[in-house]
Motif scaffolding. Structure first.
Motif, PDB file in Angstrom:
ATOM      1  N   SER A   6     -41.814  48.792   6.357  1.00  0.00           N
ATOM      2  CA  SER A   6     -41.264  50.101   6.693  1.00  0.00           C
ATOM      3  C   SER A   6     -41.703  50.490   8.100  1.00  0.00           C
ATOM      4  CB  SER A   6     -41.706  51.143   5.674  1.00  0.00           C
ATOM      5  OG  SER A   6     -43.074  51.407   5.822  1.00  0.00           O
TER       6      SER A   6
ATOM      7  N   THR B  37     -48.392  50.242   4.278  1.00  0.00           N
ATOM      8  CA  THR B  37     -48.859  50.696   5.596  1.00  0.00           C
ATOM      9  C   THR B  37     -49.269  52.167   5.568  1.00  0.00           C
ATOM     10  OG1 THR B  37     -46.650  51.375   6.312  1.00  0.00           O
ATOM     11  CG2 THR B  37     -47.281  49.097   6.752  1.00  0.00           C
ATOM     12  N   GLY B  38     -48.702  52.916   4.628  1.00  0.00           N
ATOM     13  CA  GLY B  38     -48.988  54.354   4.554  1.00  0.00           C
ATOM     14  C   GLY B  38     -48.038  55.183   5.403  1.00  0.00           C
TER      15      GLY B  38
ATOM     16  N   THR C 148     -44.715  55.697   5.323  1.00  0.00           N
ATOM     17  CA  THR C 148     -43.751  56.517   4.587  1.00  0.00           C
ATOM     18  C   THR C 148     -44.426  57.764   4.025  1.00  0.00           C
ATOM     19  OG1 THR C 148     -42.765  54.426   3.878  1.00  0.00           O
ATOM     20  CG2 THR C 148     -41.974  56.420   2.802  1.00  0.00           C
TER      21      THR C 148
ATOM     22  N   VAL D 291     -45.606  42.333  -4.316  1.00  0.00           N
ATOM     23  CA  VAL D 291     -45.522  42.366  -5.771  1.00  0.00           C
ATOM     24  C   VAL D 291     -44.216  42.988  -6.242  1.00  0.00           C
ATOM     25  CG1 VAL D 291     -48.018  42.399  -6.116  1.00  0.00           C
ATOM     26  CG2 VAL D 291     -46.786  44.559  -5.853  1.00  0.00           C
TER      27      VAL D 291
HETATM   28  P1  IMP Z   1     -45.394  52.006   3.428  1.00  0.00           P
HETATM   29  O1  IMP Z   1     -46.661  52.440   2.772  1.00  0.00           O
HETATM   30  O2  IMP Z   1     -44.773  53.051   4.298  1.00  0.00           O
HETATM   31  O3  IMP Z   1     -45.578  50.716   4.163  1.00  0.00           O
HETATM   32  O4  IMP Z   1     -44.261  51.700   2.383  1.00  0.00           O
HETATM   33  C1  IMP Z   1     -44.435  51.758   1.058  1.00  0.00           C
HETATM   34  C2  IMP Z   1     -43.131  51.366   0.407  1.00  0.00           C
HETATM   35  O5  IMP Z   1     -42.803  50.007   0.741  1.00  0.00           O
HETATM   36  C3  IMP Z   1     -43.268  51.395  -1.089  1.00  0.00           C
HETATM   37  O6  IMP Z   1     -42.921  52.647  -1.612  1.00  0.00           O
HETATM   38  C4  IMP Z   1     -42.336  50.278  -1.508  1.00  0.00           C
HETATM   39  O7  IMP Z   1     -41.021  50.779  -1.610  1.00  0.00           O
HETATM   40  C5  IMP Z   1     -42.386  49.288  -0.383  1.00  0.00           C
HETATM   41  N1  IMP Z   1     -43.387  48.223  -0.672  1.00  0.00           N
HETATM   42  C6  IMP Z   1     -44.546  47.997  -0.039  1.00  0.00           C
HETATM   43  N2  IMP Z   1     -45.193  46.940  -0.544  1.00  0.00           N
HETATM   44  C7  IMP Z   1     -44.432  46.479  -1.547  1.00  0.00           C
HETATM   45  C8  IMP Z   1     -44.563  45.394  -2.498  1.00  0.00           C
HETATM   46  O8  IMP Z   1     -45.548  44.632  -2.524  1.00  0.00           O
HETATM   47  N3  IMP Z   1     -43.557  45.244  -3.382  1.00  0.00           N
HETATM   48  C9  IMP Z   1     -42.450  46.063  -3.416  1.00  0.00           C
HETATM   49  N4  IMP Z   1     -42.292  47.094  -2.564  1.00  0.00           N
HETATM   50  C10 IMP Z   1     -43.259  47.293  -1.637  1.00  0.00           C
END
Ligand code: IMP
Ligand code: MG
Length: 181
Positions: free
Chosen positions: A76, A104-105, A107, A153
């Protein structure tokens, strides 16, 4: 679907046990606060949300948001577009955001900033899974189901290319599934 799974990380029973513990913790933290509002971020949280809300024996409301983060399917960018906003007004309310996984945090940090502007009485984060080694921006997580290493995952709501959400456990895909893409 199961034949595409290399390893089960958390079984249905393990997830259920952990959710019972988290529910009890949230109950204890909110029992004197006159209720709470659970917010789910679609779509990955759907399964966790359904189980989690039933593990909290308190008066509560539920609401959902749908957002799309610009970026590839597995990464993301932190730039978030709201596809569906909340129906509820959260001003003055005790809010807990439920998430499937924090990577990553980016979102969630965007979302928290956005919701804080609406002045809730409190705002906490509850996630089933956390991958802290991938964090690019700090987000204050109050309740974490399981901490996992940097592994992609699927299952229990989590998808790869919109599939595998209906697996009842959390697992890792066989490498050949990605190789086919
Ligand atoms: P981030 O924390 O902004 O990077 O994005 C989190 C979002 O990425 C989650 O809500 C998921 O939709 C997606 N995501 C991140 N890691 C995974 C994974 O290991 N499997 C499936 N979706 C993931
Ligand atoms: Mg998500």
């Amino acid at each position: 679907m199961r034949d595409k799974i290399e390893q089960v990380l958390f079984s249905e029973a393990q997830i259920a046990d952990r959710i019972r513990e988290m529910g009890a913790q949230i109950e204890a933290d909110y029992k004197d606060k006159g209720g709470l509002l659970l917010i789910g971020v679609l779509r990955g949280v759907a399964v966790f949300f359904g189980d989690m809300m039933r593990a909290i024996d308190l008066p509560l409301d539920i609401d959902f948001m749908s957002i799309s983060s610009y970026g590839s399917s597995t990464r993301s960018s932190g730039v978030v577009r709201i596809l569906k906003d909340l129906d509820e007004n959260i001003t003055g309310r005790h809010v807990v955001i439920l998430e499937d996984i924090i990577d990553t945090g980016l979102t969630l940090s965007y979302l928290v900033r956005l919701l804080q502007e609406r002045r809730p009485a409190s705002l906490e984060i509850c996630t089933l899974l956390d991958k802290p080694s991938r964090r690019l921006i700090e987000v204050p997580v109050k309740y974490t189901g399981f901490t996992i290493p940097d592994q992609f995952v699927v299952g229990y709501g989590l998808d790869y290319d919109q599939k595998f959400r209906n697996l009842p456990f959390v697992g890792v895909l066989k490498p050949e599934v990605y190789a086919g893409k």
